[in-house]
Design a protein around this motif. Structure first.
Motif, short mmCIF file in Angstrom:
data_model
loop_
_atom_site.label_atom_id
_atom_site.label_comp_id
_atom_site.label_asym_id
_atom_site.label_seq_id
_atom_site.Cartn_x
_atom_site.Cartn_y
_atom_site.Cartn_z
N ARG A 39 15.89 -49.91 23.95
CA ARG A 39 17.01 -49.40 23.16
C ARG A 39 16.66 -49.58 21.69
O ARG A 39 16.75 -50.71 21.18
CB ARG A 39 18.30 -50.14 23.49
N PRO A 40 16.26 -48.50 21.01
CA PRO A 40 15.99 -48.61 19.57
C PRO A 40 17.29 -48.86 18.81
O PRO A 40 18.38 -48.56 19.33
CB PRO A 40 15.41 -47.23 19.21
N PRO A 41 17.23 -49.38 17.61
CA PRO A 41 18.44 -49.64 16.83
C PRO A 41 19.28 -48.37 16.66
O PRO A 41 18.78 -47.34 16.23
CB PRO A 41 17.90 -50.12 15.48
N GLY A 42 20.54 -48.45 17.04
CA GLY A 42 21.45 -47.34 16.87
C GLY A 42 21.27 -46.18 17.84
O GLY A 42 21.88 -45.12 17.66
N LYS A 43 20.43 -46.38 18.86
CA LYS A 43 20.17 -45.29 19.80
C LYS A 43 20.48 -45.72 21.23
O LYS A 43 20.75 -46.89 21.49
CB LYS A 43 18.72 -44.83 19.69
N GLU A 44 20.43 -44.76 22.14
CA GLU A 44 20.68 -45.04 23.54
C GLU A 44 19.46 -45.70 24.19
O GLU A 44 18.32 -45.53 23.74
CB GLU A 44 20.99 -43.73 24.28
N ARG A 45 19.72 -46.43 25.26
CA ARG A 45 18.62 -47.01 26.05
C ARG A 45 17.92 -45.90 26.82
O ARG A 45 18.59 -45.04 27.41
CB ARG A 45 19.18 -48.07 26.99
N ASP A 46 16.61 -45.95 26.86
CA ASP A 46 15.84 -44.92 27.55
C ASP A 46 14.70 -45.56 28.31
O ASP A 46 14.22 -46.63 27.95
CB ASP A 46 15.29 -43.89 26.55
N ILE A 47 14.27 -44.87 29.35
CA ILE A 47 13.20 -45.42 30.18
C ILE A 47 11.85 -45.22 29.51
O ILE A 47 11.61 -44.20 28.84
CB ILE A 47 13.25 -44.78 31.59
N VAL A 48 10.97 -46.18 29.69
CA VAL A 48 9.65 -46.16 29.06
C VAL A 48 8.55 -46.00 30.09
O VAL A 48 7.65 -45.17 29.94
CB VAL A 48 9.42 -47.48 28.27
N ALA A 49 8.60 -46.80 31.15
CA ALA A 49 7.55 -46.78 32.17
C ALA A 49 8.11 -47.35 33.46
O ALA A 49 9.04 -48.15 33.45
CB ALA A 49 6.35 -47.60 31.71
N ALA A 50 7.50 -46.95 34.56
CA ALA A 50 7.92 -47.46 35.87
C ALA A 50 6.70 -47.66 36.75
O ALA A 50 5.68 -46.98 36.59
CB ALA A 50 8.89 -46.48 36.52
N ILE A 51 6.83 -48.59 37.68
CA ILE A 51 5.74 -48.86 38.61
C ILE A 51 6.31 -48.98 40.01
O ILE A 51 7.35 -49.61 40.22
CB ILE A 51 4.96 -50.13 38.20
N GLY A 52 5.65 -48.34 40.96
CA GLY A 52 6.09 -48.42 42.33
C GLY A 52 5.68 -49.75 42.94
O GLY A 52 4.98 -50.55 42.34
N TRP A 53 6.14 -49.99 44.17
CA TRP A 53 5.81 -51.26 44.80
C TRP A 53 4.32 -51.38 45.01
O TRP A 53 3.77 -52.49 45.03
CB TRP A 53 6.55 -51.39 46.14
N ASN A 54 3.64 -50.24 45.16
CA ASN A 54 2.19 -50.20 45.29
C ASN A 54 1.61 -49.91 43.91
O ASN A 54 1.65 -48.79 43.42
CB ASN A 54 1.80 -49.11 46.28
N SER A 55 1.02 -50.91 43.26
CA SER A 55 0.69 -50.88 41.83
C SER A 55 0.04 -49.61 41.29
O SER A 55 0.35 -49.23 40.17
CB SER A 55 -0.19 -52.08 41.50
N PRO A 56 -0.87 -48.94 41.98
CA PRO A 56 -1.49 -47.78 41.34
C PRO A 56 -0.49 -46.66 41.03
O PRO A 56 -0.81 -45.76 40.26
CB PRO A 56 -2.50 -47.31 42.37
N SER A 57 0.70 -46.74 41.57
CA SER A 57 1.68 -45.69 41.36
C SER A 57 2.52 -46.02 40.15
O SER A 57 3.31 -46.97 40.17
CB SER A 57 2.57 -45.57 42.61
N THR A 58 2.31 -45.25 39.05
CA THR A 58 3.03 -45.51 37.81
C THR A 58 3.52 -44.21 37.19
O THR A 58 3.00 -43.13 37.50
CB THR A 58 2.14 -46.23 36.78
N SER A 59 4.51 -44.32 36.31
CA SER A 59 5.02 -43.17 35.56
C SER A 59 5.32 -43.63 34.14
O SER A 59 5.69 -44.79 33.93
CB SER A 59 6.31 -42.64 36.19
#
Length: 124
Positions: A39-59
């Motif tokens: 959440r940057p100052p004065g802005k909405e919270r937004d997604i940055v990165a995600a990882i699946g239960w199986n580590s090589p799977s990322t977004s």
């Protein structure tokens, strides 16, 4: 009930790196996706990165792809966010959250169980 604790934030200069940590307890961590939001100052919270239960799977969000790297250590119930080439636009409070999916969804509504966040400030 999930309990998440983020750490590793701080004040750095543009071009520096940081590694954030998120430690989870109170849930079956290893089968759930985990994401980092900010959440940057004065802005909405937004997604940055995600990882699946199986580590090589990322977004990754387009704004951080190639600079940030998410990883996890299921044995320690910990997820990391390595942030390289930081710039002032990365200044925000960073949060982790646990997903209702096992794959690295980038849909914010797929996540919950927020921690208190860790603050990152990048100066030019």
């Amino acid at each position: 009930q999930v309990h998440l604790v983020e750490s590793g934030g701080g004040s750095v200069q543009a071009g520096d790196s940081l590694r954030l940590s998120c430690v989870a307890s109170g849930l079956t961590f290893s089968r759930a996706a985990v994401a980092w939001f900010r959440r940057p100052p004065g802005k909405e919270r937004d997604i940055v990165a995600a990882i699946g239960w199986n580590s090589p799977s990322t977004s990754y969000a387009a704004s951080v792809k190639g600079r940030f790297s998410i990883s996890r250590d299921n044995a320690k119930s910990t997820v990391f966010l390595r942030m390289n080439s930081l710039n002032p636009e990365d200044t925000a409070v960073y949060y982790c959250a646990v997903g209702s999916t096992s794959w690295p969804s980038l849909r914010p509504n797929d996540y919950g169980g927020w921690g208190q966040g860790t603050e990152v400030t990048v100066s030019s």
